[in-house]
Design an enzyme around this catalytic site. Structure first.
Site, PDB file in Angstrom:
ATOM      1  CB  SER A   1      37.073  11.824 -12.262  1.00 14.10           C
ATOM      2  OG  SER A   1      36.135  11.646 -13.080  1.00 14.10           O
TER       3      SER A   1
ATOM      4  CG  ASP B   1      31.438  17.063 -10.380  1.00 11.85           C
ATOM      5  OD1 ASP B   1      31.205  16.629 -11.428  1.00 11.85           O
ATOM      6  OD2 ASP B   1      32.373  16.605  -9.491  1.00 11.85           O
TER       7      ASP B   1
ATOM      8  CG  HIS C   1      34.093  16.120 -12.755  1.00 13.47           C
ATOM      9  ND1 HIS C   1      33.884  15.428 -11.680  1.00 13.47           N
ATOM     10  CD2 HIS C   1      34.780  15.189 -13.635  1.00 13.47           C
ATOM     11  CE1 HIS C   1      34.394  14.229 -11.508  1.00 13.47           C
ATOM     12  NE2 HIS C   1      35.149  14.102 -13.059  1.00 13.47           N
TER      13      HIS C   1
END
Length: 300
Positions: free
Chosen positions: A163, A243, A274
């Protein structure tokens, strides 16, 4: 009429900004757990202070190994959390890195960097760079941390993150390729569901980084020049179907076209959200992700 101290002027995915300037994070404070000797995996962990100014620390993981004279690959890991939450010391990230270290048989340094709003962007990049330089200070076997001096192979270093941490990892590798990291050979990078520009989150990143240069800021939206100088030989990118898949795919394609001389591979996590793997490390597809990540590190 509501007073300015109760009116929200901006709503972002992770926080609200009030008209009086206050920033209020939506998620609860991240629970942090202590390091440990894991009886199931045999992995040991401990915390170290890297710097007091800026305030940077890390959790180091050492795998169980019968041959204590063997030098092991070294992973520098950057946690995710939208640049504003989570921690290297949270249960979620402790368990993930612990599990990975056992699977891949590597030494890992999981960096704790400054988060918005206490420390706006670019603190995350600067702190992580301080952490990576601290790691490199052990390459001559005379650093402050014995686990790194004794067990880490500084010619087999990997930089990884998920991320926001994937974004930070990329930016670290741009610096390595630009100014170098003496004594260290960064072999590869692993970006798990990385955040890059081109989504609805862009405005949030711009707000968190007051010194931004707009939507084309290379820290958010990598340009060809930075991609071409990426300071490693191999890159593995994971993208999740439900995502930020398009930015991750675009990163993969732009890296291939940039003139960078390394090799890049992309893995699509079909039907997944995600960073799904962090929620249940025993989930079949999470196990697959960890095994793929580990095989990438073990590759000659």
């Amino acid at each position: 009429m509501a007073s300015s101290d109760s009116e929200i002027s901006h709503k972002f995915p992770h926080f609200d900004v009030y008209k009086d300037g206050r920033v209020v994070l939506r998620q609860p404070i991240t629970e942090k757990i202590p390091p440990s000797d894991d009886p199931l995996t045999g992995v040991r962990s401990k915390d170290v202070i890297i710097s007091s100014e800026p305030p940077v620390s890390a959790r180091i993981f050492l795998p169980k190994s019968a041959d204590t004279t063997q030098k092991l690959p070294l992973l520098f890991y950057v946690h995710g959390g939208g640049f504003s939450k989570q921690s290297a010391f949270s249960r979620k990230y402790h368990n993930f890195v612990n599990t990975f270290v056992a699977e891949a048989n590597v030494v890992a340094v999981s960096v704790e960097y400054g988060l918005f709003p206490t420390r706006p962007i670019p603190a995350c990049y600067e702190d992580s760079w301080v952490g990576l330089q601290w790691l490199a200070s052990h390459s001559n076997g005379n650093g402050p941390e014995p686990w790194l001096n004794d067990r880490a192979d500084f010619q087999r270093v990997f930089v990884a993150g998920d991320s926001a941490g994937g974004n930070i990892a990329h930016n670290l590798l741009v610096r390595v390729g630009t100014i170098g990291l003496p004594g260290v050979k960064v072999v590869g990078a692993v970006l798990v569901h990385p955040y890059f520009g081109g989504t609805e989150i862009d405005k949030m990143w711009l707000y968190m980084c007051p010194t931004n240069s707009g939507l084309e800021d290379p820290r958010m939206s990598p340009n060809a020049e930075d991609l071409a100088r990426l300071g490693c030989e191999r890159v593995l990118v994971f993208v999740a179907e439900d995502d930020l898949m398009d930015p991750g795919k675009r990163y993969h394609e732009e890296l291939k076209k940039s003139g960078w001389v390394g090799s890049v591979e992309i893995v699509e996590n079909s039907g997944e959200k995600h960073c799904f793997h962090l929620s249940n490390l025993k989930y079949e597809k999470a196990v697959d992700l960890i095994e793929k990540f580990a095989s990438f590190v073990k590759q000659d």
